[in-house]
Design an enzyme around this catalytic site. Structure first.
Site, short mmCIF file in Angstrom:
data_model
loop_
_atom_site.label_atom_id
_atom_site.label_comp_id
_atom_site.label_asym_id
_atom_site.label_seq_id
_atom_site.Cartn_x
_atom_site.Cartn_y
_atom_site.Cartn_z
N GLU A 147 0.85 -1.19 0.00
CA GLU A 147 0.00 0.00 0.00
C GLU A 147 0.89 1.24 0.00
O GLU A 147 1.78 1.37 0.84
CB GLU A 147 -0.90 0.02 1.24
CG GLU A 147 -1.76 1.27 1.30
CD GLU A 147 -2.56 1.41 2.58
OE1 GLU A 147 -2.37 0.60 3.50
OE2 GLU A 147 -3.37 2.35 2.64
N GLY A 192 10.27 14.76 -13.04
CA GLY A 192 10.54 13.34 -13.30
C GLY A 192 10.95 12.54 -12.06
O GLY A 192 11.09 11.32 -12.13
N VAL A 228 7.30 17.72 -10.84
CA VAL A 228 7.16 17.68 -12.30
C VAL A 228 8.52 17.81 -13.00
O VAL A 228 8.65 18.45 -14.04
CB VAL A 228 6.14 18.74 -12.82
CG1 VAL A 228 5.59 18.33 -14.18
CG2 VAL A 228 4.97 18.91 -11.86
N1 ACO Z 1 -1.71 15.48 -11.85
C1 ACO Z 1 -1.55 15.04 -13.10
N2 ACO Z 1 -0.38 14.69 -13.65
C2 ACO Z 1 0.70 14.81 -12.86
C3 ACO Z 1 0.64 15.27 -11.53
C4 ACO Z 1 -0.64 15.61 -11.03
N3 ACO Z 1 -0.80 16.04 -9.77
N4 ACO Z 1 1.89 15.27 -11.02
C5 ACO Z 1 2.69 14.84 -11.99
N5 ACO Z 1 1.98 14.55 -13.09
C6 ACO Z 1 2.45 14.03 -14.35
C7 ACO Z 1 3.61 14.84 -14.92
O1 ACO Z 1 3.16 15.90 -15.73
C8 ACO Z 1 4.35 13.80 -15.72
O2 ACO Z 1 3.73 13.61 -16.97
P1 ACO Z 1 4.58 13.30 -18.29
O3 ACO Z 1 5.28 11.97 -18.00
O4 ACO Z 1 3.57 13.21 -19.36
O5 ACO Z 1 5.56 14.41 -18.42
C9 ACO Z 1 4.14 12.52 -14.89
O6 ACO Z 1 2.97 12.73 -14.11
C10 ACO Z 1 5.30 12.22 -13.97
O7 ACO Z 1 5.65 13.39 -13.27
P2 ACO Z 1 6.87 13.48 -12.29
O8 ACO Z 1 7.64 14.72 -12.58
O9 ACO Z 1 7.64 12.20 -12.29
O10 ACO Z 1 6.08 13.64 -10.90
P3 ACO Z 1 6.53 14.44 -9.60
O11 ACO Z 1 7.99 14.31 -9.38
O12 ACO Z 1 5.97 15.81 -9.61
O13 ACO Z 1 5.78 13.59 -8.47
C11 ACO Z 1 3.78 13.79 -7.14
C12 ACO Z 1 4.38 13.46 -8.52
C13 ACO Z 1 4.34 12.79 -6.12
C14 ACO Z 1 2.28 13.66 -7.22
C15 ACO Z 1 4.23 15.23 -6.77
O14 ACO Z 1 3.81 16.11 -7.75
C16 ACO Z 1 3.69 15.68 -5.43
O15 ACO Z 1 4.34 15.48 -4.39
N6 ACO Z 1 2.50 16.33 -5.41
C17 ACO Z 1 1.92 16.87 -4.19
C18 ACO Z 1 1.58 15.78 -3.19
C19 ACO Z 1 0.62 14.75 -3.77
O16 ACO Z 1 -0.39 15.08 -4.38
N7 ACO Z 1 0.96 13.46 -3.51
C20 ACO Z 1 0.12 12.34 -3.86
C21 ACO Z 1 -0.98 12.23 -2.88
S1 ACO Z 1 -1.82 10.67 -2.95
C22 ACO Z 1 -0.92 9.66 -1.94
O17 ACO Z 1 0.02 10.07 -1.30
C23 ACO Z 1 -1.27 8.19 -1.87
#
Ligand code: ACO
Length: 128
Positions: free
Chosen positions: A39, A53, A51
């Protein structure tokens, strides 16, 4: 950049040894590695590094470790609404294919999110 996976195995053994009256199945259920799924409770990247990677690389390392070291086949997560897009891109679906008996009661029900599942590919090299 280095990814380090910290396992729960040691934790399970400590609890089992130090709390001998606690049923072992209960400990396993709570520490939860016997159902062969993991989980994802919390997942976050620090704000100014999002964003770029890193979230994808983190997930790939987690998949590789969970499969090769812990023998897991799936992940489940209650995704925040605004993180569904991210989890989709990591191979998670809103459709749950795991049989309910395998996961129901083993993860905490959580109203504020959408349950999503990811099957870990048995062979794919997730990291280089
Ligand atoms: N919504 C939609 N798409 C997204 C989001 C989002 N919130 N975040 C990233 N992506 C997309 C990116 O655009 C990218 O797309 P691409 O491959 O087409 O370019 C892809 O997902 C991968 O992006 P990364 O850069 O690898 O993601 P990142 O390093 O930003 O990590 C994360 C993603 C963990 C959600 C981060 O943005 C974050 O910490 N957000 C705030 C906290 C959050 O919402 N955490 C998840 C909560 S749910 C849980 O914890 C179970």
């Amino acid at each position: 950049l280095k990814f380090v996976c910290v396992s729960n195995d040691g934790l399970k053994n400590i609890f089992a040894r130090q709390l001998p009256n606690m049923p072992k199945e209960y400990i396993v259920r709570l520490v939860m590695d016997s159902q062969k799924f993991g989980e994802i409770a919390f997942c976050a990247i620090t704000a100014d590094e999002q964003v770029k990677g890193y979230g994808t690389r983190l997930m790939n390392h987690l998949k590789q470790h969970a499969r090769d070291v812990d023998g897991l086949t799936h992940f489940l997560t209650y995704a925040d609404n605004n993180a569904v897009g991210y989890f989709n891109k990591q191979g998670f679906t809103k459709e749950i294919f795991l049989e309910q008996e395998r996961w129901h009661g083993y993860i905490k029900d959580y109203d504020g999110g959408i349950l999503m599942e990811c099957k870990i590919d048995p062979r794919l090299p997730y990291t280089d």
